[in-house]
Design an enzyme around this catalytic site. Structure first.
Site, PDB file in Angstrom:
ATOM      1  N   HIS A 155      32.947  53.203  87.787  1.00 15.14           N
ATOM      2  CA  HIS A 155      33.148  54.662  87.716  1.00 15.14           C
ATOM      3  C   HIS A 155      33.823  55.055  86.414  1.00 15.14           C
ATOM      4  O   HIS A 155      34.534  56.055  86.368  1.00 15.14           O
ATOM      5  CB  HIS A 155      33.987  55.179  88.889  1.00 15.14           C
ATOM      6  CG  HIS A 155      33.530  54.687  90.226  1.00 15.14           C
ATOM      7  ND1 HIS A 155      32.615  55.353  91.002  1.00 15.14           N
ATOM      8  CD2 HIS A 155      33.833  53.549  90.911  1.00 15.14           C
ATOM      9  CE1 HIS A 155      32.390  54.666  92.114  1.00 15.14           C
ATOM     10  NE2 HIS A 155      33.108  53.562  92.085  1.00 15.14           N
ATOM     11  N   SER A 276      29.681  63.063  57.524  1.00 13.54           N
ATOM     12  CA  SER A 276      29.354  64.458  57.796  1.00 13.54           C
ATOM     13  C   SER A 276      29.421  65.228  56.490  1.00 13.54           C
ATOM     14  O   SER A 276      30.237  64.924  55.626  1.00 13.54           O
ATOM     15  CB  SER A 276      30.359  65.018  58.791  1.00 13.54           C
ATOM     16  OG  SER A 276      30.423  66.424  58.679  1.00 13.54           O
ATOM     17  N   LYS A 282      34.587  61.851  59.070  1.00 10.58           N
ATOM     18  CA  LYS A 282      33.673  61.342  60.090  1.00 10.58           C
ATOM     19  C   LYS A 282      32.861  60.124  59.681  1.00 10.58           C
ATOM     20  O   LYS A 282      32.446  59.971  58.557  1.00 10.58           O
ATOM     21  CB  LYS A 282      32.695  62.449  60.522  1.00 10.58           C
ATOM     22  CG  LYS A 282      33.420  63.613  61.100  1.00 10.58           C
ATOM     23  CD  LYS A 282      33.185  63.958  62.535  1.00 10.58           C
ATOM     24  CE  LYS A 282      32.084  63.357  63.275  1.00 10.58           C
ATOM     25  NZ  LYS A 282      31.257  64.309  63.928  1.00 10.58           N
ATOM     26  N   GLU A 289      22.937  56.074  68.263  1.00  9.22           N
ATOM     27  CA  GLU A 289      22.451  57.340  68.839  1.00  9.22           C
ATOM     28  C   GLU A 289      20.938  57.434  68.752  1.00  9.22           C
ATOM     29  O   GLU A 289      20.273  57.908  69.682  1.00  9.22           O
ATOM     30  CB  GLU A 289      23.069  58.527  68.094  1.00  9.22           C
ATOM     31  CG  GLU A 289      24.566  58.666  68.297  1.00  9.22           C
ATOM     32  CD  GLU A 289      25.158  59.654  67.316  1.00  9.22           C
ATOM     33  OE1 GLU A 289      25.364  60.805  67.693  1.00  9.22           O
ATOM     34  OE2 GLU A 289      25.396  59.274  66.148  1.00  9.22           O
TER      35      GLU A 289
END
Ligand code: ARG
Length: 455
Positions: A155, A276, A282, A289
């Protein structure tokens, strides 16, 4: 030049030419198309369907063509209808009218099915190589991390500590099943349709077994209608691929999470991350991804082929030309994603100190303390209750369970003793799980031996 011009009195509409061409998709079949034609021509000569000298001349011309393609001396003509017409056209340019004999007892319907199967069988080997390289990474890395502690989650909550080795090896077994599925599929891919002709077979005395042997197929199709219509092997391969992508996406998701500042369990290298344009701090995990995102292509390809085939009557219908679009979309995606996953992992740094730090005071050692009381005779329900109270005590007094004193423990239950304290460090908790397939270094060592035996 059309392979079927005789009957037609009008030119094909230029938009129809474009609409119906499959060359952009099937150009990559050039090599297997030549191999298939060589095997077919040899067989025609060997059984005497065409004179063997003529068969020999066709074979030589095809072999030359193969060489010229490889050396870049000839190119595919973009105006050809498909790769099969293109190769035949080139054969005409080489040997004139004799080229027309190659297509004896053959149709593009059995030809395209054969080419696609031959191509896919080879590509399955490449994909298996990529997956084995990934498996190799897991073994190699696991070997260094038998004792590296990592929170095991259920979980998404800290459940029980595991070793990084154990976690990485979970992926080894996923990819092992994927490889086994692919090799099973490959057996069915190598079922030869050539010799089925357009749909009904042929009156020519073919030797289909010879062609199968020449092309490394392991069996010959039993029914010509089925042979030219069957694309089950594409469904099967794309389903295998969808499963591989699902596995890759789960790993990608973990890498994305683990590279968050809140975790910092892993650092992905500059080589595989991007910055970025506005936020200078970043470092984005784009490769992970993209692998996660590209699942859509493969699932789409699987649904695509299923939809194309649904309710399609026998035998060949032009709908079937769409098969290769779906197949190659899925194939290219799963191949590049499994390769890039390795590139990303090879460059990754595991921050084992952060993994360990995240365990401090997380109570993922609580089950073991309950087991301690059970071993000393307390019913599990009661033990569960006692430990619940113990955890509550720790939270209230801001003390980690692994840091609790013997006196505090004894006050919570008289069955606690010195030995209870020794159970509590996370390392001890992980090391104690030595059931077969468990996370203890001893159990993981057995797992690693099993894994190595498979590679
Ligand atoms: N380009 C076609 C395909 O990929 C080849 C078979 C064409 N056969 C036919 N009868 N039109 O399916």
């Amino acid at each position: 030049m059309k392979l079927w011009g005789g009957l037609f009195q009008e030119q094909t509409h230029f938009e129809v030419e474009d609409f119906s061409s499959s060359l952009e998709v099937d150009a990559r079949l050039w090599e297997v198309d030549i191999f298939g034609s060589i095997a077919h021509a040899k067989m025609l000569g060997d059984v005497g369907i065409i004179p063997s000298a003529e068969a020999g001349a066709i074979v030589v011309a095809l072999q030359q063509m193969h060489e010229e393609f490889k050396l870049g001396k000839i190119q595919i003509d973009p105006t050809s209808e498909d790769i099969h017409s293109d190769i035949e056209k080139k054969l005409y340019q080489k040997i004139g009218a004799l080229a027309g004999k190659l297509h004896t007892a053959r149709s593009r319907n059995d030809q395209v099915a054969t080419d696609t199967r031959l191509y896919l069988a080879g590509e399955i080997n490449h994909l298996v190589t990529h997956l084995k390289a990934l498996q190799n990474y897991f073994i190699k890395t696991a070997e260094k991390h038998f004792e590296t502690l990592l929170p095991g989650l259920t979980h998404m909550q800290h459940a029980q500590p595991v070793s990084l080795a154990h976690h990485l090896m979970a992926y080894f077994w996923m990819f092992q099943r994927d490889i086994e599925r692919l090799l099973e599929t490959q057996k069915r891919v190598l079922h030869l349709p050539l010799g089925s002709a357009a749909l009904a077979g042929t009156g020519f005395p073919l030797n289909r077994e010879q062609v199968a042997k020449d092309l490394n197929f392991n069996s010959v199709s039993e029914n010509s209608l089925d042979a030219v219509s069957d694309r089950d092997y594409i469904i099967e391969f794309l389903s295998d691929s969808a499963t591989i992508m699902m596995h890759l996406s789960r790993l990608s998701e973990e890498l994305v999470l683990w590279s968050m500042p809140e975790f910092k369990f892993v650092e992905l290298s500059d080589k595989v991350t991007t910055g970025s344009s506005i936020m200078p701090q970043k470092k984005n995990p784009d490769v992970a991804e993209l692998i996660r995102g590209k699942v859509g292509r493969v699932n789409g390809a699987l649904i695509g082929i299923l939809t194309t085939l649904k309710a399609l009557p026998l035998a060949y219908n032009r709908d079937l030309q769409e098969d290769k679009f779906h197949l190659f979309t899925g194939l290219d995606t799963v191949k590049s994603c499994s390769r890039l996953m390795l590139v990303m992992l090879e460059e990754a740094t595991w921050n084992t100190a952060n993994m360990k730090k995240s365990l401090a005071g997380d109570f993922s050692n609580a089950t073991d303390l309950a087991d301690d009381l059970v071993k000393k005779g307390l019913p599990f329900r009661e033990a569960h209750e006692v430990i619940g109270r113990t955890v509550q005590y720790c939270i209230k007094n801001k003390v980690a369970l692994e840091q609790i004193s013997l006196n505090e423990l004894k006050a919570l239950h008289p069955l606690f003793d010195e030995a209870s304290l020794a159970i509590l460090p996370h390392l001890a908790v992980m090391q104690a799980r030595h059931s077969q397939g468990g996370t203890s270094p001893k159990a993981v060592a057995v797992q690693l031996e099993q894994a190595k035996a498979l590679l």
